[in-house]
Design a protein around this motif. Sequence first.
Motif, short mmCIF file in Angstrom:
data_model
loop_
_atom_site.label_atom_id
_atom_site.label_comp_id
_atom_site.label_asym_id
_atom_site.label_seq_id
_atom_site.Cartn_x
_atom_site.Cartn_y
_atom_site.Cartn_z
N ILE A 106 0.84 -1.20 0.00
CA ILE A 106 0.00 0.00 0.00
C ILE A 106 0.88 1.25 0.00
O ILE A 106 0.67 2.16 -0.79
N GLY A 107 1.88 1.26 0.87
CA GLY A 107 2.77 2.42 0.95
C GLY A 107 3.53 2.67 -0.34
O GLY A 107 3.60 3.80 -0.83
N LYS A 108 4.06 1.60 -0.91
CA LYS A 108 4.81 1.71 -2.17
C LYS A 108 3.91 2.24 -3.28
O LYS A 108 4.32 3.08 -4.08
N THR A 109 2.68 1.76 -3.32
CA THR A 109 1.74 2.16 -4.37
C THR A 109 1.31 3.61 -4.21
O THR A 109 1.28 4.36 -5.19
N VAL A 110 0.98 4.00 -2.99
CA VAL A 110 0.60 5.40 -2.73
C VAL A 110 1.74 6.33 -3.15
O VAL A 110 1.54 7.32 -3.86
N LYS A 111 2.96 5.99 -2.74
CA LYS A 111 4.11 6.83 -3.07
C LYS A 111 4.34 6.91 -4.58
O LYS A 111 4.58 8.00 -5.11
N ALA A 112 4.25 5.79 -5.26
CA ALA A 112 4.48 5.77 -6.71
C ALA A 112 3.46 6.64 -7.45
O ALA A 112 3.82 7.42 -8.33
N ILE A 113 2.20 6.51 -7.07
CA ILE A 113 1.15 7.32 -7.73
C ILE A 113 1.35 8.79 -7.41
O ILE A 113 1.24 9.65 -8.29
N ARG A 114 1.65 9.08 -6.14
CA ARG A 114 1.85 10.47 -5.72
C ARG A 114 2.99 11.12 -6.50
O ARG A 114 2.84 12.22 -7.04
N ILE A 115 4.10 10.42 -6.61
CA ILE A 115 5.26 10.97 -7.32
C ILE A 115 4.96 11.11 -8.81
O ILE A 115 5.30 12.13 -9.42
N LYS A 116 4.29 10.12 -9.38
CA LYS A 116 3.94 10.18 -10.81
C LYS A 116 3.08 11.41 -11.10
O LYS A 116 3.18 12.01 -12.17
N GLN A 117 2.25 11.79 -10.14
CA GLN A 117 1.38 12.94 -10.33
C GLN A 117 2.03 14.26 -9.91
O GLN A 117 1.41 15.31 -9.99
N GLY A 118 3.27 14.18 -9.46
CA GLY A 118 3.99 15.40 -9.09
C GLY A 118 3.51 16.03 -7.80
O GLY A 118 3.68 17.24 -7.60
N ILE B 131 2.36 5.93 6.10
CA ILE B 131 1.75 4.98 5.16
C ILE B 131 2.78 4.56 4.12
O ILE B 131 2.96 3.37 3.85
N GLU B 132 3.49 5.54 3.57
CA GLU B 132 4.43 5.25 2.48
C GLU B 132 5.59 4.36 2.91
O GLU B 132 6.10 3.61 2.09
N VAL B 133 5.99 4.44 4.16
CA VAL B 133 7.10 3.58 4.63
C VAL B 133 6.59 2.27 5.23
O VAL B 133 7.38 1.46 5.71
N GLY B 134 5.27 2.05 5.19
CA GLY B 134 4.71 0.80 5.66
C GLY B 134 4.55 0.69 7.16
O GLY B 134 4.40 -0.41 7.69
N ARG B 135 4.58 1.81 7.86
CA ARG B 135 4.42 1.79 9.31
C ARG B 135 2.97 1.98 9.74
O ARG B 135 2.63 1.75 10.89
N ASN B 136 2.13 2.40 8.82
CA ASN B 136 0.73 2.64 9.14
C ASN B 136 -0.12 2.04 8.03
O ASN B 136 0.21 2.18 6.86
N LEU C 246 -7.54 8.78 0.21
CA LEU C 246 -6.28 8.81 -0.54
C LEU C 246 -6.55 8.72 -2.04
O LEU C 246 -5.94 9.45 -2.82
N CYS C 247 -7.46 7.84 -2.42
CA CYS C 247 -7.78 7.69 -3.84
C CYS C 247 -8.36 8.98 -4.40
O CYS C 247 -8.03 9.38 -5.52
N GLN C 248 -9.20 9.63 -3.62
CA GLN C 248 -9.75 10.91 -4.07
C GLN C 248 -8.62 11.93 -4.23
O GLN C 248 -8.57 12.64 -5.23
#
Length: 85
Positions: free
Chosen positions: A12-24, A44-49, A59-61
Amino acid sequence: MSEPSNIIKRVIGKTVKAIRIKQGLSQEDLAHECNVDRSYISMIEVGRNEPSVTKIFDLCQGLKIKPSDFFKLIEIEYDKAHENG
């Protein structure tokens, strides 16, 4: 905590971070869109939450992605991580 749960949190963290970065977007930008603190996004991004289903929808919104598409990405990454041990 079980290993599958740890894998899911990391995916989840890896995916959130990837999408966030892709969108700038910065963590601060995403946090603002989701009405949470930047540190929450970081954890969330580091997998601690592990976000609740409600927060995943927030987050999706903020990431402008349909929850169904987000969960498809999570499933793909989970399968990859699970196969690689």
